[in-house]
Design an enzyme around this catalytic site. Structure first.
Site, mmCIF file in Angstrom:
data_model
loop_
_atom_site.group_PDB
_atom_site.id
_atom_site.type_symbol
_atom_site.label_atom_id
_atom_site.label_comp_id
_atom_site.label_asym_id
_atom_site.label_seq_id
_atom_site.Cartn_x
_atom_site.Cartn_y
_atom_site.Cartn_z
ATOM 1 N N HIS A 193 -28.444 -26.883 -20.574
ATOM 2 C CA HIS A 193 -28.390 -25.370 -20.577
ATOM 3 C C HIS A 193 -27.359 -24.634 -19.656
ATOM 4 O O HIS A 193 -26.809 -23.619 -20.185
ATOM 5 C CB HIS A 193 -29.838 -24.997 -20.316
ATOM 6 C CG HIS A 193 -30.943 -25.392 -21.537
ATOM 7 N ND1 HIS A 193 -32.323 -25.251 -21.304
ATOM 8 C CD2 HIS A 193 -30.713 -25.720 -22.785
ATOM 9 C CE1 HIS A 193 -32.861 -25.822 -22.101
ATOM 10 N NE2 HIS A 193 -31.839 -26.073 -23.441
ATOM 11 N N ARG A 300 -20.599 -27.218 -35.490
ATOM 12 C CA ARG A 300 -22.020 -27.851 -34.657
ATOM 13 C C ARG A 300 -23.208 -26.972 -34.945
ATOM 14 O O ARG A 300 -23.010 -26.060 -34.614
ATOM 15 C CB ARG A 300 -21.748 -28.384 -33.438
ATOM 16 C CG ARG A 300 -20.419 -29.410 -33.290
ATOM 17 C CD ARG A 300 -20.288 -29.831 -31.678
ATOM 18 N NE ARG A 300 -19.570 -31.039 -31.395
ATOM 19 C CZ ARG A 300 -18.269 -30.763 -31.105
ATOM 20 N NH1 ARG A 300 -17.862 -29.482 -30.963
ATOM 21 N NH2 ARG A 300 -17.536 -32.034 -30.954
ATOM 22 N N ARG A 336 -21.860 -29.073 -40.295
ATOM 23 C CA ARG A 336 -22.383 -30.471 -39.964
ATOM 24 C C ARG A 336 -23.958 -30.385 -39.778
ATOM 25 O O ARG A 336 -24.358 -29.658 -38.552
ATOM 26 C CB ARG A 336 -21.745 -31.020 -38.780
ATOM 27 C CG ARG A 336 -21.977 -32.485 -38.358
ATOM 28 C CD ARG A 336 -21.587 -33.249 -37.425
ATOM 29 N NE ARG A 336 -22.197 -32.812 -36.321
ATOM 30 C CZ ARG A 336 -21.598 -33.156 -34.921
ATOM 31 N NH1 ARG A 336 -20.441 -33.955 -34.854
ATOM 32 N NH2 ARG A 336 -22.091 -32.578 -33.761
ATOM 33 N N GLU A 434 -17.608 -42.077 -37.445
ATOM 34 C CA GLU A 434 -17.507 -42.127 -36.125
ATOM 35 C C GLU A 434 -18.355 -43.374 -35.474
ATOM 36 O O GLU A 434 -18.467 -43.441 -34.278
ATOM 37 C CB GLU A 434 -18.260 -40.820 -35.612
ATOM 38 C CG GLU A 434 -19.804 -40.617 -36.150
ATOM 39 C CD GLU A 434 -20.225 -39.363 -35.275
ATOM 40 O OE1 GLU A 434 -19.801 -38.682 -34.709
ATOM 41 O OE2 GLU A 434 -21.456 -38.907 -36.237
ATOM 42 N N ASN A 457 -14.403 -38.834 -30.566
ATOM 43 C CA ASN A 457 -15.605 -38.880 -29.449
ATOM 44 C C ASN A 457 -16.512 -40.173 -29.557
ATOM 45 O O ASN A 457 -16.461 -40.991 -28.567
ATOM 46 C CB ASN A 457 -16.378 -37.643 -29.236
ATOM 47 C CG ASN A 457 -15.276 -36.343 -29.206
ATOM 48 O OD1 ASN A 457 -14.191 -36.527 -28.912
ATOM 49 N ND2 ASN A 457 -15.944 -35.419 -29.325
ATOM 50 N N ASP A 458 -17.273 -40.052 -30.536
ATOM 51 C CA ASP A 458 -18.228 -41.236 -30.691
ATOM 52 C C ASP A 458 -17.366 -42.594 -31.222
ATOM 53 O O ASP A 458 -17.975 -43.622 -30.929
ATOM 54 C CB ASP A 458 -19.149 -40.835 -31.563
ATOM 55 C CG ASP A 458 -20.234 -39.999 -31.149
ATOM 56 O OD1 ASP A 458 -20.783 -40.473 -30.117
ATOM 57 O OD2 ASP A 458 -20.594 -39.036 -31.605
ATOM 58 N N ARG A 468 -19.780 -42.126 -23.490
ATOM 59 C CA ARG A 468 -18.945 -40.923 -23.367
ATOM 60 C C ARG A 468 -19.359 -39.923 -22.336
ATOM 61 O O ARG A 468 -18.620 -39.059 -21.997
ATOM 62 C CB ARG A 468 -18.894 -40.100 -24.694
ATOM 63 C CG ARG A 468 -20.086 -39.712 -25.285
ATOM 64 C CD ARG A 468 -20.089 -39.138 -26.721
ATOM 65 N NE ARG A 468 -19.727 -37.540 -26.888
ATOM 66 C CZ ARG A 468 -19.648 -36.982 -28.024
ATOM 67 N NH1 ARG A 468 -19.764 -37.658 -29.043
ATOM 68 N NH2 ARG A 468 -19.449 -35.903 -27.839
ATOM 69 N N CYS A 505 -11.860 -34.519 -35.976
ATOM 70 C CA CYS A 505 -12.467 -33.285 -35.142
ATOM 71 C C CYS A 505 -12.928 -33.582 -33.770
ATOM 72 O O CYS A 505 -13.548 -32.870 -33.137
ATOM 73 C CB CYS A 505 -13.429 -32.702 -36.075
ATOM 74 S SG CYS A 505 -15.045 -33.925 -36.254
HETATM 75 C C1 PEP Z 1 -17.138 -36.804 -32.608
HETATM 76 O O1 PEP Z 1 -17.940 -37.687 -32.446
HETATM 77 O O2 PEP Z 1 -16.056 -37.090 -32.255
HETATM 78 C C2 PEP Z 1 -17.392 -35.457 -32.832
HETATM 79 C C3 PEP Z 1 -16.516 -34.530 -32.947
HETATM 80 O O3 PEP Z 1 -18.669 -35.035 -32.774
HETATM 81 P P1 PEP Z 1 -19.567 -34.899 -31.526
HETATM 82 O O4 PEP Z 1 -18.583 -34.736 -30.408
HETATM 83 O O5 PEP Z 1 -20.449 -33.632 -31.600
HETATM 84 O O6 PEP Z 1 -20.369 -36.000 -31.342
HETATM 85 MG MG MG Z 2 -19.998 -37.322 -32.943
#
Ligand code: PEP
Ligand code: MG
Length: 591
Positions: A193, A300, A336, A434, A457-458, A468, A505
């Protein structure tokens, strides 16, 4: 040389100033009892304090709503609920009536019990609830006893960078912007938050800095870099100059970039690259339009669960989606569906004890446990699609079965809307690539979906088995690892073989060098944070894609990530001035 501490970027901006380490005094609530004839008065004292706390919290909520918006205001809803929680209230009353404790002691004991119950779960995901509880405790106690407030700004004249173990939401919104340049906290995640509020307020912020508040002395100069999540303690004169120049360059570059708003994201050799925006809040839609994004590549939707004790209603979701679709029209908006679990665990989900939440009930898996979570989103998205181009994107998919189950829910929702005569339209369906499994079977998944969104990212987290969110492990979190190159290349090949469009993304799409790697691997659409779009466009316009592809394909058999990265900097550094494109890239004096 100063000491660099790596944390998690929470709100962008570079600031230099003296640290003010806010060690809020420990709450000392003395053990005290009352006589049997005082019980009634003590109960009344508690109820009056609770009532006042409710009024103050509602007042704060209203202020935040008008200043920052409704999503941010909802952060205070769990606190209002806690103040009505029968378990918390009854437990306090029992301590007063049966154990003759004072109101403040009884309430504090009850809060302590709640706190230790929640902390038993020991996952980052409960930390927001614990911070909320602390806010509630302070607000009730402040009318019962004298408690030392956060007096950090009282004895300092110059603006400071506030360093604290963690900040509760109300402390964050209470900060005096003329006195606080930025905030650095030991605890916290990107979605906590306090981080959401810092971003909304526009206050540079880094969270997850480990033990920073114990390592920094009051008054020591620090540099806080909110975009890269770094704090430099006691920088040397040359480091200060470096950051200063970098900040000035970034501001100048930002001004110049405005000139590219009307231009096309086309490489020198004529390839048009899709440049889409990632949105975290509906309000970000305006920023996406201001930089002339091609659309929204990732909206998101987790903001919808902030402060919620029940699955958000379809109508509320529809309104939020429609507002973004209207703002972006006629450009496409990729919504998403909820990616909950991991570190995002709203109160309405059953508290599940999990050793590894990121490998547990996350993303699509939660829809099985709570089908309405997905169903309302699908209905809301189909209805929003009547007003513009909407695409539905599902996170954490691993199997064809999962896609088929999703399709069945979408078909059912369409039939219902049709039957009830509710306006709606068809949405293309996409999945996030991902997990390593989804990339490995992308050619198969491609037969069942309309588009792919590759989440670096994932994908990095799961391929390299590196959390991460753990700042201490950030040096292992490596986009340039040869395994990632192979997987991204395979995903691109599978997408083109099946004719399914693919967009990237993850954060890598917003990073200049990272996006060159992606483009070199055949990616043709990027979805970035709105603030990175113009820089990325200038980068795209300055490159010869053929050359980038040649450089990257020459690195496919490199042995290490370090080698790949270094070679790219060496071979493409003259194509484009990486440092000027984004002054926030990784070429810092301490890297
Ligand atoms: C990702 O995993 O790269 C992604 C864009 O989704 P998030 O960062 O919301 O997990
Ligand atoms: Mg992700």
């Amino acid at each position: 040389m100063g000491v660099m501490v790596q944390g998690i970027p929470a709100a962008p901006g570079i600031v230099i100033g003296p640290a003010f380490v806010a060690r809020w005094p420990r709450l000392e609530v003395p053990h005290a009892t009352v006589g049997p004839d005082e019980i009634e008065a003590e109960v009344a004292r508690f109820q009056a304090a609770r009532q006042l706390a409710k009024e103050r919290t509602s007042g704060l909520r209203e202020q935040v709503e008008s200043r920052l918006g409704s999503v941010q205001a909802k952060i205070f809803d769990p606190q209002l609920m806690m103040l009505e929680d029968p378990d918390l209230i009854e437990g306090t009353l029992t301590y007063i009536c049966d154990s003759f404790l004072t109101a403040e002691r009884a309430f504090s004991l009850r809060v302590l019990e709640f706190r230790s119950r929640w902390l038993d779960a020991t996952h980052a995901r409960v930390m927001d609830r614990v911070a909320d509880l602390l806010d509630v405790q302070l607000r009730v106690l402040e009318t019962l006893i004298d408690i030392p407030g956060p007096e950090f700004a009282v004895d300092v004249d110059d603006p400071v960078i506030l360093v604290a173990h963690e900040l509760t939401p109300s402390r964050m919104v209470d900060l005096d912007r003329s006195r606080v340049l930025g905030v650095a906290t030991d605890a916290g995640t990107r979605t906590s938050h306090a981080a959401i509020l810092a971003r909304s307020i526009g206050l540079p912020c880094v969270v997850g800095l480990g033990d920073l508040s114990y390592r920094v002395e009051n008054g020591v100069e620090i540099i806080l870099d909110g975009r890269r999540g770094k704090v430099l303690i006691a920088p040397s004169e040359s480091e200060k100059r470096w950051f200063h120049d970098r900040d000035a360059r970034a501001k100048q570059a930002e001004k110049q970039l405005e000139g590219t708003i009307g231009e096309e994201a086309r490489t020198r050799d004529g390839e048009r690259i899709g440049l889409y925006a990632n949105l975290e809040l509906p309000a970000d839609a305006r920023a996406a339009v201001a930089v002339n994004a091609d659309g929204v590549g990732l909206f998101r939707t987790e903001f919808l669960v902030v402060g919620k004790t029940a699955v958000p209603a379809e109508e509320e979701q529809y309104e939020a989606f429609k507002s973004v679709v209207d703002t972006l029209a006629p450009r496409p908006v990729t919504i998403r569906t909820f990616d909950l679990g991991g570190d995002k665990f709203p109160m309405f989900l059953p508290p599940i004890a999990e050793e590894n939440p990121f490998l547990g009930w996350r993303g699509i898996r939660i829809y099985e446990m709570m089908p309405e979570l997905f169903r309302y989103q699908v209905r809301a998205a189909l209805r929003a699609a009547a007003h513009g181009q909407v695409r539905l994107l599902v996170p954490m998919v691993n199997t064809v079965d999962e896609v088929q189950r999703i399709r069945a829910v979408i078909d059912e929702a369409r039939r219902e809307l049709e039957r009830d005569g509710i306006e709606h339209a068809v949405c293309p369906l996409g999945v996030m690539l991902e997990t390593p499994a989804s990339v490995a079977i992308a050619a198969v998944l491609g037969r069942y979906v309309d588009f792919f969104s590759l989440g670096t990212n994932d994908l990095i987290q799961y391929m390299l088995a590196v959390d991460r969110g753990n700042a201490q492990l950030s040096r292992f979190f490596d986009l340039y690892h040869p395994a990632l190159l192979m997987y991204i290349r395979d995903a691109v090949a599978a997408a083109s073989a099946t004719g399914v469009p693919l967009c990237v993304c993850g954060e890598a799409a917003s990073d200049p060098l990272g996006s060159l790697l992606l483009l070199g691997l055949g990616v043709r659409s990027l979805s970035c944070t709105p603030s990175a779009i113009l820089g990325q466009k200038r980068l795209i316009r300055s490159i010869d894609l053929g050359q980038v592809e040649r450089v990257v394909s020459g690195l496919l058999d490199a042995e290490t990530g370090r080698e790949i990265r270094e070679q790219m900097v060496m071979k493409l550094g003259d194509v484009v001035d990486l440092a000027a494109v984004d002054a926030d890239n990784n070429l810092s004096p301490s890297d």
